[in-house]
Scaffold this motif. Structure first.
Motif, short mmCIF file in Angstrom:
data_model
loop_
_atom_site.label_atom_id
_atom_site.label_comp_id
_atom_site.label_asym_id
_atom_site.label_seq_id
_atom_site.Cartn_x
_atom_site.Cartn_y
_atom_site.Cartn_z
N MET A 139 -11.92 -24.56 64.40
CA MET A 139 -13.37 -24.78 64.32
C MET A 139 -13.82 -24.90 62.86
O MET A 139 -14.69 -25.72 62.53
CB MET A 139 -14.11 -23.65 65.02
CG MET A 139 -15.63 -23.75 64.91
SD MET A 139 -16.31 -25.37 65.41
CE MET A 139 -16.15 -25.27 67.20
N GLY A 140 -13.23 -24.08 62.00
CA GLY A 140 -13.57 -24.18 60.58
C GLY A 140 -13.22 -25.54 60.01
O GLY A 140 -13.99 -26.12 59.23
N LEU A 141 -12.06 -26.06 60.40
CA LEU A 141 -11.65 -27.39 59.94
C LEU A 141 -12.58 -28.46 60.49
O LEU A 141 -12.99 -29.39 59.76
CB LEU A 141 -10.21 -27.66 60.38
CG LEU A 141 -9.70 -29.09 60.13
CD1 LEU A 141 -9.72 -29.42 58.64
CD2 LEU A 141 -8.29 -29.26 60.70
N LEU A 142 -12.92 -28.37 61.78
CA LEU A 142 -13.80 -29.36 62.41
C LEU A 142 -15.15 -29.40 61.72
O LEU A 142 -15.66 -30.46 61.35
CB LEU A 142 -13.95 -29.03 63.89
CG LEU A 142 -14.85 -29.95 64.72
CD1 LEU A 142 -14.36 -31.38 64.68
CD2 LEU A 142 -14.91 -29.45 66.18
N ALA A 143 -15.75 -28.22 61.53
CA ALA A 143 -17.05 -28.16 60.86
C ALA A 143 -16.94 -28.52 59.39
O ALA A 143 -17.78 -29.25 58.84
CB ALA A 143 -17.65 -26.76 61.03
N GLY A 144 -15.89 -28.03 58.72
CA GLY A 144 -15.73 -28.28 57.29
C GLY A 144 -15.52 -29.75 56.97
O GLY A 144 -16.07 -30.26 55.98
N SER A 145 -14.73 -30.45 57.80
CA SER A 145 -14.50 -31.88 57.57
C SER A 145 -15.80 -32.66 57.70
O SER A 145 -16.12 -33.51 56.86
CB SER A 145 -13.46 -32.41 58.56
OG SER A 145 -12.20 -31.84 58.34
N THR A 146 -16.55 -32.36 58.76
CA THR A 146 -17.81 -33.07 58.98
C THR A 146 -18.79 -32.82 57.85
O THR A 146 -19.39 -33.76 57.30
CB THR A 146 -18.43 -32.61 60.32
OG1 THR A 146 -17.58 -33.03 61.39
CG2 THR A 146 -19.82 -33.20 60.51
N LEU A 455 -9.16 -26.40 54.10
CA LEU A 455 -8.39 -27.38 54.87
C LEU A 455 -8.93 -28.81 54.77
O LEU A 455 -8.14 -29.76 54.70
CB LEU A 455 -8.31 -26.95 56.34
CG LEU A 455 -7.53 -25.65 56.61
CD1 LEU A 455 -7.30 -25.46 58.10
CD2 LEU A 455 -6.20 -25.66 55.87
N PRO A 456 -10.26 -29.02 54.76
CA PRO A 456 -10.72 -30.41 54.61
C PRO A 456 -10.28 -31.05 53.30
O PRO A 456 -10.16 -32.28 53.22
CB PRO A 456 -12.25 -30.27 54.66
CG PRO A 456 -12.50 -29.05 55.46
CD PRO A 456 -11.39 -28.12 55.08
N LEU A 457 -10.05 -30.23 52.26
CA LEU A 457 -9.55 -30.78 51.00
C LEU A 457 -8.17 -31.41 51.18
O LEU A 457 -7.82 -32.37 50.49
CB LEU A 457 -9.49 -29.68 49.93
CG LEU A 457 -10.83 -29.09 49.51
CD1 LEU A 457 -10.60 -27.94 48.53
CD2 LEU A 457 -11.73 -30.14 48.89
N ALA A 458 -7.39 -30.86 52.12
CA ALA A 458 -6.06 -31.41 52.39
C ALA A 458 -6.11 -32.61 53.31
O ALA A 458 -5.51 -33.64 53.04
CB ALA A 458 -5.17 -30.31 52.99
N THR A 459 -6.85 -32.49 54.41
CA THR A 459 -6.81 -33.53 55.43
C THR A 459 -7.74 -34.70 55.15
O THR A 459 -7.54 -35.80 55.66
CB THR A 459 -7.16 -32.94 56.81
OG1 THR A 459 -8.47 -32.36 56.76
CG2 THR A 459 -6.16 -31.88 57.22
N ASN A 460 -8.79 -34.49 54.35
CA ASN A 460 -9.76 -35.55 54.09
C ASN A 460 -9.76 -36.05 52.66
O ASN A 460 -10.60 -36.88 52.29
CB ASN A 460 -11.18 -35.07 54.44
CG ASN A 460 -11.36 -34.79 55.92
OD1 ASN A 460 -11.57 -33.65 56.30
ND2 ASN A 460 -11.24 -35.80 56.75
N LEU A 519 -24.22 -25.21 65.19
CA LEU A 519 -25.55 -25.46 64.63
C LEU A 519 -25.47 -26.22 63.31
O LEU A 519 -26.22 -27.17 63.08
CB LEU A 519 -26.30 -24.15 64.43
CG LEU A 519 -27.72 -24.28 63.86
CD1 LEU A 519 -28.60 -25.09 64.79
CD2 LEU A 519 -28.32 -22.90 63.60
N ILE A 520 -24.54 -25.82 62.42
CA ILE A 520 -24.47 -26.52 61.14
C ILE A 520 -23.95 -27.95 61.31
O ILE A 520 -24.36 -28.86 60.57
CB ILE A 520 -23.61 -25.75 60.11
CG1 ILE A 520 -22.15 -25.66 60.55
CG2 ILE A 520 -24.18 -24.38 59.84
CD1 ILE A 520 -21.23 -25.13 59.47
N ILE A 521 -23.06 -28.17 62.28
CA ILE A 521 -22.61 -29.54 62.57
C ILE A 521 -23.79 -30.38 63.02
O ILE A 521 -23.98 -31.52 62.57
CB ILE A 521 -21.48 -29.53 63.63
CG1 ILE A 521 -20.22 -28.89 63.06
CG2 ILE A 521 -21.19 -30.95 64.10
CD1 ILE A 521 -19.11 -28.73 64.08
N LEU A 522 -24.60 -29.83 63.93
CA LEU A 522 -25.76 -30.56 64.43
C LEU A 522 -26.76 -30.85 63.31
O LEU A 522 -27.26 -31.98 63.19
CB LEU A 522 -26.44 -29.77 65.55
CG LEU A 522 -25.66 -29.60 66.85
CD1 LEU A 522 -26.45 -28.74 67.83
CD2 LEU A 522 -25.37 -30.96 67.48
#
Length: 567
Positions: A139-146, A455-460, A519-522
């Motif tokens: 969930m952290g990765l999903l929200a962090g990437s977005t 993690l988003p720094l690695a994957t994105n 909420l933060i994703i939205l």
């Protein structure tokens, strides 16, 4: 050759990393205490003292925060490499096979593959209680990437790609206004606005899953997760289908606007040079039409030849239509010469002009009023057609010459990059999740915040670097590509990665307890999506909004979970 060197470097880096890890027993343990290996009893004691488990039975592990930080950096680098390989391989495949299935289906899926794999392994590990603990990484990765893509990378792209703004259009490669908050920025085409709207719609599954939490219902949570999963899968299929047909839609729409711009421009130029073609009641002024016809009829044979039309059209300012003069001449001859005898008589000229005016009136945009004075109407329509053409952008693509000359070699390279990227991502996703979870245990920092930031720094990173490089070219076309890619990547997070996440939660019977994260994703998706949906010009002040949303998102999760007790 470059790819071979990269593979050798990666292999050497992995070997040195594992060697270094095994030579730092105080930081990282391989599960064995060589100093006490003489005693089976002491070996068992050493194993029980070590609180980490080796991934795959041989990957290094540690119970200290220093060691886990080292492992996060190592595994993160490999995930970054995997994402780069997948991105490069996808682009090479796109150059050979074109948009269609590849650009619409495989390219978006492969771009989100590293994130999807990390989310998948975060919920597959061990028992249900272990999976419930580690799924916070996903969930952290999903929200962090977005959030990272729509805030830090979005804002950086505006700053790097800024040029002078003239109204709602950025002037290509002209940057004289410095850091003016309103006079400097970027502009995009209308297709980028459509991508932003699609991104906003893609958050619907998040809302559906969150409904039982809002109404404080425990009985409907599992059903809501299933409905959200089905919706996200439907959105994924619909989005891929749209990506497949979108190039065709775009070309048809650009052709329509080019056609309309040519008609209105031709008539507008006649009016500018020779006076009014129409009377106040909208009827053709035959005297003016005759005067224009005679001016175009250079040899005075009472017919317009292709040569005479060519001489007139060369003086028309239609370079931005990307259409040759001969094509324009042929278009006029085809529509005016009704005989056909390869020349246009005065009667054919009159009827042709009247037909074009009727066509333009029937295709009138909503923001152009149907003036009683026909020429005033044509002037407004010409300006609007020019604006629409600017918004639609240029549909011409620059082909890669090497890909065209060596399609077989390029295809082999693309497949190798895709396979290698997939293997690396699959191999290092689980160790990276374990390292993040162990680092969280060692530091008492919640796994969500670690995965949200790191993690988003690695994957994105590959997408981020690509977006900033594109934006730095400071043209409207590259800005459109940059922001379209960012919106597309977030859309894939919202449909593909969420589908994987919801499938894990539903199949493994995990608890959905991510209200603040959703909420933060939205908030970020809706704010940045609406900003991109209803405007095509982004002055520098919009970058300030984007940058501010990143720390606000982190602060919001902390306040809601650890002060308000949402978690």
């Amino acid at each position: 050759m470059a790819m071979t060197n990269r593979i050798i470097s990666l292999s050497l880096f992995l070997f040195l990393s594992v060697a270094a890890a095994r030579n730092l027993p105080s930081l990282i343990s391989d599960g064995l205490d060589n100093n006490n290996a003489s005693s089976l009893r002491s070996l068992a004691t050493a194993k029980s003292a070590s609180s980490c488990d080796e991934t795959y039975g041989f990957m290094p592990c540690t119970s200290t925060w220093e060691g886990n930080l080292f492992l996060i950096l190592v595994y993160g680098y490999f995930m970054y490499t995997a994402a780069t390989f997948l991105s490069n391989g996808s682009e090479l495949l796109l150059e050979i096979l074109g948009p269609g299935i590849v650009g619409g289906l495989f390219l978006p899926v492969l771009g989100a593959l590293p994130d999807a794999l990390l989310i998948l392994v975060s919920g597959l590990s061990g028992s249900t209680s272990t999976a419930q603990s580690q799924v916070s990484v996903g969930m952290g990765l999903l929200a962090g990437s977005t959030v990272m893509l729509l805030t830090v990378i979005w804002g950086a792209s505006v700053i790097v790609g800024k040029t002078d703004l003239r109204g709602s259009i950025a002037i290509d490669e002209t940057d004289t206004k410095g850091f003016s908050l309103t006079g400097s920025g970027v502009s995009t085409d209308i297709w980028t606005s459509y991508a932003a709207r699609i991104m906003v719609v893609s958050v619907i599954p998040f809302i559906v899953v969150q409904v039982p939490q809002v109404i404080n219902s425990t009985s409907g949570r599992r059903i809501a997760i299933l409905i959200g999963l089905i919706l996200s899968l439907l959105f994924l299929g619909s989005y891929c289908l749209y990506q497949i047909v979108q190039p065709w839609i775009q070309k048809r729409k650009v052709a329509f606007v080019k056609n309309k711009k040519f008609y209105s421009g031709f008539l507008h130029l006649l009016k500018t040079r020779y006076g009014k073609l129409f009377t106040h009641d909208g009827k053709l002024n035959e005297e003016a039409a005759k005067r224009i016809f005679e001016a175009l009829d250079v040899n005075h044979d009472e017919h317009l030849s292709p040569t005479e039309l060519r001489a007139f059209i060369i003086g028309m300012e239609f370079e931005d239509l990307k259409v040759g003069v001969d094509d324009l001449v042929n278009r006029v001859m085809k529509e005016f010469d009704t005989n056909p005898d390869s020349q246009i008589s005065f009667d054919e000229f009159k009827s042709g002009v009247a037909k074009w005016v009727d066509y333009l009136k029937s295709s009138r945009p909503r923001n152009v009023a149907p003036h009683a004075e026909t020429m005033k109407y044509l002037t407004d329509l010409h300006e609007e057609s020019h604006r629409q053409h600017e918004l639609l952008g240029d549909d011409e693509d620059v082909a890669d010459e090497d890909a065209e000359r060596n399609p077989k070699k390029t295809a082999i390279k693309a497949v190798l990059l895709l396979l290698l990227g997939t293997v690396i991502a699959a191999a290092f996703a689980d160790p990276l999740v374990d390292a993040v979870d162990n680092f969280s245990s060692a530091t008492s920092i919640p796994t969500f915040f670690i995965s949200f930031i790191a993690l988003p720094l690695a994957t994105n990173s590959s997408e981020a670097v690509s977006a900033i490089i594109f934006a730095s070219r400071k043209t409207r076309k590259t800005a459109s590509l940059t922001f379209s890619e960012l919106y597309g990547a977030v859309t894939m997070n919202n449909v593909l990665c969420l589908s994987v996440f919801l499938a894990l939660v539903y199949i493994r019977g995990l608890t959905w307890d991510f209200s603040s994260e959703v909420l933060i994703i939205l908030v970020v998706c809706i704010v940045m999506g609406l900003l991109g949906s209803f405007r095509t010009a982004f002055p520098l002040w919009t970058a300030i909004i984007a940058f501010a949303l990143y720390p606000i998102s982190l602060l919001l999760v902390y306040v809601l979970d650890y002060i308000c007790g949402w978690s």
